[in-house]
Design an enzyme around this catalytic site. Structure first.
Site, PDB file in Angstrom:
ATOM      1  N   LYS A 202       0.664  -1.321   0.042  1.00  0.00           N
ATOM      2  CA  LYS A 202      -0.271   0.217  -0.307  1.00  0.00           C
ATOM      3  C   LYS A 202       0.905   1.343  -0.012  1.00  0.00           C
ATOM      4  O   LYS A 202       1.448   1.443   1.102  1.00  0.00           O
ATOM      5  CB  LYS A 202      -0.841   0.311   1.493  1.00  0.00           C
ATOM      6  N   GLU A 277       9.198   0.655  10.562  1.00  0.00           N
ATOM      7  CA  GLU A 277      10.022   1.916  10.720  1.00  0.00           C
ATOM      8  C   GLU A 277       9.816   3.545  11.267  1.00  0.00           C
ATOM      9  O   GLU A 277       9.200   3.950   9.992  1.00  0.00           O
ATOM     10  CB  GLU A 277      10.860   2.414   9.441  1.00  0.00           C
ATOM     11  N   CYS A 311      13.059  10.322   7.819  1.00  0.00           N
ATOM     12  CA  CYS A 311      13.419  10.108   9.956  1.00  0.00           C
ATOM     13  C   CYS A 311      14.447  10.188  10.244  1.00  0.00           C
ATOM     14  O   CYS A 311      14.859  10.232  11.161  1.00  0.00           O
ATOM     15  CB  CYS A 311      13.004   8.876   9.814  1.00  0.00           C
ATOM     16  N   GLU A 408       9.672  15.364  16.772  1.00  0.00           N
ATOM     17  CA  GLU A 408      10.138  15.079  15.076  1.00  0.00           C
ATOM     18  C   GLU A 408       8.716  16.426  14.787  1.00  0.00           C
ATOM     19  O   GLU A 408       7.996  16.481  14.305  1.00  0.00           O
ATOM     20  CB  GLU A 408       9.838  14.259  14.166  1.00  0.00           C
TER      21      GLU A 408
END
Ligand code: NAI
Ligand code: MG
Length: 505
Positions: A202, A277, A311, A408
């Site tokens: 996906k 992740e 990331c 973040e």
């Protein structure tokens, strides 16, 4: 939408073949065929540099996920896939890498249009790294081995023969984000194919295009029907249905920590295996004895590469107080020179963020930083009135409780802090719910290793940053997720170990 009249003018810059491809509503790859969504619905994909439509894509949901999972199950258990020798499977995976390189220019154009990143970056990094991942993983197909194990219990020596087999974990659901669309597809598909699994992938709703083009290349490489199914659609519908599907054996996810938690919850019902992740807030540490010029360049690239949408971005900079002003000045001067623009323009250094949502998130963080007392040396706001651009930003006078320091941001925003005492700095560097990556800049090699050992991070770069390779495992400590991507380490995400014991005397 009327694709002929409303389409983003940036597509004029790509080949006429690619323009035609974009003008054709794109279907999903299920069981080797290109199919429309069961609902008949499509959604529009936008160019983040112009906010205008680029393409129209099938809107897959739970009904399509269900069909794709059935195709993947059939391919795993009844199709030719299980009868293909490891060597032949390896050659097929290698061919995918070759085809990516043969289509390098076009894939890089597509990635740049869809994600916004500079074409030069997609061409030099995303696309060749994706090819390399398949080339590297192709070698593993013939090296998925077991062990023979001497056993002691119940056995007179030689009475039993025990060995293990490493078997494909089964049907794998993979959910990927938009920051490196093609590369994330490669990171996920490469090891799943090498281990003999079948896949429902996906892709991110913001950036589905390069994976659909990759699907065409998979067919060209003769990957059998149903082995890889590619679903375009939204997270809350298609993604959630995949994570919860009872006939999926494993979910591999890359994306936000928040959705990572939802995936774990959805998977907990039938205890499917999960690898994750997730986010990061990585420290980049410059000691007083570092080569200042390369440290400044490294700190600049560590945060601004890919518009900060990495990331592993080096988003928290720690600089020894003796050189703090010089480094901050250097990084800010570099930031000030960055040319923001359309990814396909030759002189663009930095593109827009991927979407209106991300633009809003990042500019909200900039506002919150200012409200909490952080000072922007450069940047600090959005750029222009069209496209999702944000100026590369360096914030100082921060403290550890500010949102811009602990959360973040996923944009081109650096927080820089001076330090005097190394132990206190290391404590602060490790003071995060994340532990994905870290950088250390020093000319004292022993010190570099001492610090690397003390950092709670899955990747540490010494006098460099963002060095990725298909052979090197990548993943994080703490809330960065579960498991590793790439290298030999990723294979265990996709394998079950079976121990077989035979009585032989
Ligand atoms: P997201 O986690 O919502 O999206 C990533 C993928 O998960 C997409 O394919 C999406 O369709 C899917 N997804 C979303 N909701 C889902 C659900 N309920 N069930 C199953 N799948 C679902 O990330 P988003 O919203 O695009 O970005 C938000 C933040 O996440 C970013 O600002 C950044 O901090 C972080 N992020 C981290 C990434 C990484 O590389 N680790 C990549 C992208 C975002
Ligand atoms: Mg989301």
């Amino acid at each position: 939408m009327n694709i002929a009249t409303d389409i983003s003018p940036t597509i004029d810059r790509v080949s006429s073949a690619l323009q035609e491809w974009l003008a054709t509503p794109r279907s999903m790859l299920i069981n080797g065929d290109w199919v429309k969504a069961e609902s008949g619905k499509n959604f529009t994909v936008y160019d983040p540099a112009t906010e205008m439509p680029l393409a129209s894509v099938a809107e897959g949901d739970s009904a399509d996920i269900d069909i794709a999972v059935r195709a993947a199950r059939h391919a795993l258990e009844q199709g030719p896939w299980g009868r293909i020798s490891p060597s032949e499977r390896g050659r097929m995976i290698h061919r995918i890498g070759d085809l990516i390189l043969e289509n390098l220019e076009e894939l890089a154009q597509l990635e740049s249009l869809d994600n916004g990143k500079p074409f030069s970056v997609a061409r030099a990094a995303d696309v060749p790294l994706a090819a390399d991942l398949f080339h590297y993983m192709s070698g593993w197909a013939t090296k998925i081995e077991g062990k023979t194990i001497p056993i002691s219990s119940l056995a007179a020596p030689g009475q039993y023969h025990t060995f293990t087999r490493s078997e494909p974990i089964g049907v794998v659901g993979q959910i990927i984000p938009w920051n490196f669309p093609l590369l994330m597809a490669a990171w996920k598909l490469g090891p799943a194919l090498a281990t003999g699994c079948t896949v429902v992938l996906k892709v991110a709703e913001e950036t589905p295009l390069s994976a659909l083009r990759l699907g065409e290349l998979l067919l060209e490489a003769d990957v059998p029907p149903g082995v890889v199914n590619i679903i375009t659609g939204f997270g809350e519908t298609a993604g959630a249905a995949l994570a919860a599907h009872p006939d999926v054996n494993k979910i591999a996810f890359t994306g936000s920590t928040e959705v990572g938690r939802m995936i774990v919850q959805a998977a907990s019902r039938d205890l499917k295996k999960v690898s994750l992740e997730l986010g990061g807030k990585s420290p980049n540490i410059i000691l007083g004895d570092a080569d200042i010029e390369s440290a400044i360049q490294g700190a600049t690239d560590s945060i601004f590469f890919n518009q900060g949408q990495c990331c592993n971005a080096g988003s928290r900079l720690f600089v020894h107080e003796s050189i703090f002003d010089q480094v901050v000045e250097g990084v800010s001067a570099n930031a000030g020179k960055v040319r923001l623009g359309v990814g396909l323009d030759q002189d663009t250094d930095m593109g827009p963020l991927v979407s209106a949502v991300q633009h809003e998130r990042v500019t909200e963080y900039l506002k919150s930083g200012a409200e909490e007392g952080a000072r922007a040396i450069t940047g600090g706001s959005a750029h222009g009135d069209r496209g999702y651009f944000v100026k590369p930003t360096v914030l100082v006078e921060t403290n550890p409780s500010m949102k811009v320091v602990c959360e973040e941001i996923f944009g081109p925003v650096l927080v820089a802090n001076p330090f005097k005492d190394e132990d206190a700095m290391l404590k602060e560097a490790n003071n995060s719910i994340y532990g994905l990556a870290a950088g250390v800049w020093t000319s004292n090699i022993a010190k570099a290793h001492q610090i690397s050992n003390q950092l709670k991070a899955g990747s540490v770069w010494i006098n460099c940053y963002h060095v990725f390779d298909a052979a090197v495992p990548f993943g994080g400590y703490k809330q960065c997720g579960w498991g590793r991507e790439m290298g030999q380490a990723v294979l265990s995400n996709y394998l079950e170990t079976k121990a077989i014991t035979a009585r032989i005397s």
